[in-house]
Write a protein that holds these residues in place. Structure first.
Motif, short mmCIF file in Angstrom:
data_model
loop_
_atom_site.label_atom_id
_atom_site.label_comp_id
_atom_site.label_asym_id
_atom_site.label_seq_id
_atom_site.Cartn_x
_atom_site.Cartn_y
_atom_site.Cartn_z
N GLY A 174 -14.26 -66.78 -60.07
CA GLY A 174 -15.04 -66.39 -61.24
C GLY A 174 -16.02 -67.47 -61.63
N PHE A 175 -17.16 -67.07 -62.16
CA PHE A 175 -18.19 -68.00 -62.62
C PHE A 175 -18.56 -69.02 -61.54
N GLY A 176 -18.58 -68.56 -60.30
CA GLY A 176 -18.98 -69.41 -59.19
C GLY A 176 -17.94 -70.42 -58.76
N LYS A 177 -16.72 -70.31 -59.28
CA LYS A 177 -15.65 -71.24 -58.94
C LYS A 177 -14.54 -70.50 -58.18
N ILE A 178 -13.71 -71.28 -57.45
CA ILE A 178 -12.57 -70.73 -56.71
C ILE A 178 -11.34 -71.56 -57.01
N SER A 179 -10.26 -70.92 -57.44
CA SER A 179 -8.99 -71.60 -57.69
C SER A 179 -8.25 -71.81 -56.37
N PRO A 180 -7.48 -72.90 -56.24
CA PRO A 180 -6.69 -73.13 -55.02
C PRO A 180 -5.43 -72.28 -54.93
N VAL A 181 -5.09 -71.51 -55.95
CA VAL A 181 -3.91 -70.64 -55.88
C VAL A 181 -4.13 -69.63 -54.74
N PRO A 182 -3.19 -69.53 -53.79
CA PRO A 182 -3.37 -68.68 -52.60
C PRO A 182 -3.10 -67.20 -52.88
N VAL A 183 -4.03 -66.55 -53.56
CA VAL A 183 -3.86 -65.14 -53.92
C VAL A 183 -4.04 -64.25 -52.70
N HIS A 184 -3.60 -62.99 -52.82
CA HIS A 184 -3.62 -62.06 -51.69
C HIS A 184 -4.60 -60.91 -51.86
N SER A 185 -5.38 -60.94 -52.95
CA SER A 185 -6.38 -59.91 -53.19
C SER A 185 -7.46 -60.48 -54.09
N GLU A 186 -8.54 -59.74 -54.24
CA GLU A 186 -9.61 -60.17 -55.14
C GLU A 186 -9.12 -60.07 -56.58
N LEU A 187 -9.19 -61.17 -57.32
CA LEU A 187 -8.74 -61.17 -58.70
C LEU A 187 -9.29 -62.41 -59.40
N PHE A 188 -9.06 -62.48 -60.70
CA PHE A 188 -9.39 -63.67 -61.47
C PHE A 188 -8.44 -63.77 -62.65
N MET A 189 -8.11 -65.00 -63.03
CA MET A 189 -7.43 -65.29 -64.28
C MET A 189 -7.93 -66.63 -64.76
N MET A 190 -8.36 -66.68 -66.02
CA MET A 190 -8.90 -67.92 -66.54
C MET A 190 -8.57 -68.08 -68.02
N GLU A 191 -8.56 -69.32 -68.46
CA GLU A 191 -8.31 -69.69 -69.84
C GLU A 191 -9.60 -70.22 -70.44
N ILE A 192 -9.94 -69.76 -71.66
CA ILE A 192 -11.12 -70.24 -72.37
C ILE A 192 -10.70 -70.69 -73.76
N SER A 193 -11.00 -71.93 -74.11
CA SER A 193 -10.71 -72.46 -75.45
C SER A 193 -12.02 -72.87 -76.10
N THR A 194 -12.14 -72.60 -77.42
CA THR A 194 -13.39 -72.90 -78.11
C THR A 194 -13.15 -73.84 -79.29
N THR A 195 -14.12 -74.73 -79.51
CA THR A 195 -14.11 -75.61 -80.68
C THR A 195 -15.08 -75.12 -81.73
N GLU A 196 -15.96 -74.20 -81.36
CA GLU A 196 -16.92 -73.58 -82.26
C GLU A 196 -17.20 -72.17 -81.77
N ASP A 197 -17.86 -71.36 -82.60
CA ASP A 197 -18.16 -69.99 -82.19
C ASP A 197 -18.96 -70.00 -80.89
N TYR A 198 -18.59 -69.09 -79.99
CA TYR A 198 -19.18 -69.09 -78.65
C TYR A 198 -19.41 -67.66 -78.17
N LEU A 199 -20.62 -67.38 -77.71
CA LEU A 199 -20.94 -66.07 -77.15
C LEU A 199 -20.62 -66.09 -75.65
N LEU A 200 -19.61 -65.34 -75.27
CA LEU A 200 -19.24 -65.24 -73.86
C LEU A 200 -19.97 -64.06 -73.24
N GLU A 201 -20.80 -64.35 -72.25
CA GLU A 201 -21.55 -63.32 -71.55
C GLU A 201 -21.02 -63.20 -70.12
N ILE A 202 -20.42 -62.07 -69.84
CA ILE A 202 -19.88 -61.83 -68.50
C ILE A 202 -20.81 -60.83 -67.81
#
Length: 305
Positions: A174-202
């Motif tokens: 996701g977002f141009g990055k790849i996790s080293p977790v050896p998954v077996h299908s196309e997927l994503f899981m990510m954590e997002i923490s904010t210190t101020e209001d943030y517009l997330l555009e996917i």
């Protein structure tokens, strides 16, 4: 955008118990809103078939965190902690302590058993436990592969910042990055923490169905404020926008769905009802491999007296 409110009942299942907690969900335009999966209106999000939020809860000195020996098949389990620690042991021979920010990824395949307990040095002490137990269904052709286990330290996961938001890619792409977790299908899981209001555009930053779990704080979507403890599911793949309130933490997960339906019986997931029945019979007959040195046994809920 018009907002339509449609009440539908769904359930949050709890690991290794027959406890069912009825909740409500609603439609707010671009999203379905509810509390975790599976629920009646949406059984899976991409390959994700189960999410259980453990805590936050205070573990007491006289009541350690102990999940006795229990089985899985047809899936991979993902354990991700925000607080606390767990000692994992499995029938493959793995002994692994998981700490906040790291990932335990166990692929059950044709069958595995494991235990999850408070580490010995934390037993008799008070500490806070907070994290997620997640099941990711395997592709049909991999449902009966040999079991395997991987531990990925927190420092090996992709981490980046944008404005008032910090991102961590837990698994998949996701977002141009790849996790080293050896998954077996196309997927994503990510954590997002904010210190101020943030517009997330996917916008094509993630592939497939999108689930959004609010762990703390709140978000605004389609003119509606959704607080912690709820989950949203985007009605459109690959693209959605939401405002994350400062001081919030959310989890994004999902991916392209499988072409076949998945069935769940207790801790088992399969594209075949017959395979599920076989797994239940194997567990009832004590035919699963065992965790070395552990004689505990969690019966199938239907067999509890």
């Amino acid at each position: 955008m018009a907002v339509c409110s449609i009440p539908i009942t769904f359930h949050q299942a709890m690991s290794n118990t027959d406890l069912i907690i009825p909740q409500r969900s609603r439609d707010i335009g671009d999203f379905l809103v509810g509390r975790f999966i599976p629920f009646i209106h949406k059984k899976m999000v991409g390959p994700f078939s189960f999410i259980d939020h453990m805590g936050p809860v205070d573990v007491k000195p006289d009541r350690p965190f102990d999940v006795d020996q229990h089985p899985h098949c047809g899936l991979s389990t993902l354990t991700y902690l925000l607080e606390g620690e767990i000692m994992h042991r499995d029938s493959i021979g793995t002994v692994q302590r998981i700490k906040p920010g790291s990932v335990n990824w166990m692929t059950a395949g044709k069958g595995v058993t494991h235990t999850e307990r408070s580490p010995d040095d934390l037993r008799g002490k008070s500490y806070k436990m907070n994290g997620f137990q997640i099941w990711v269904a395997l592709p049909k052709e991999l449902e009966e592969i040999e079991p395997s286990f991987h531990h990925i330290p927190a420092e090996d996961l992709p981490i980046w910042e944008d404005g008032g938001a910090s991102f961590k890619l837990i698994a998949g792409e996701g977002f141009g990055k790849i996790s080293p977790v050896p998954v077996h299908s196309e997927l994503f899981m990510m954590e997002i923490s904010t210190t101020e209001d943030y517009l997330l555009e996917i916008d094509r930053q993630l592939k497939g169905e999108i689930g959004i779990l609010i762990e703390t704080g709140s978000i605004t979507a389609c003119g509606n404020t959704v607080d912690a403890g709820n989950m949203l599911i985007s009605k459109t793949d690959d693209a959605c926008n939401l405002q994350i309130v400062g001081g919030s933490r959310i989890m994004l997960f999902g991916g392209p769905p499988f072409p076949e339906r998945r069935y769940i019986d207790w801790n088992f997931v399969s594209s075949s009802k017959e395979k599920l029945e076989e797994a239940v019979e194997r567990w009832n007959n004590r035919e699963f491999p065992e965790v070395p040195g552990d004689s505990t046994y969690v019966p199938h809920p239907k067999n509890k007296s």
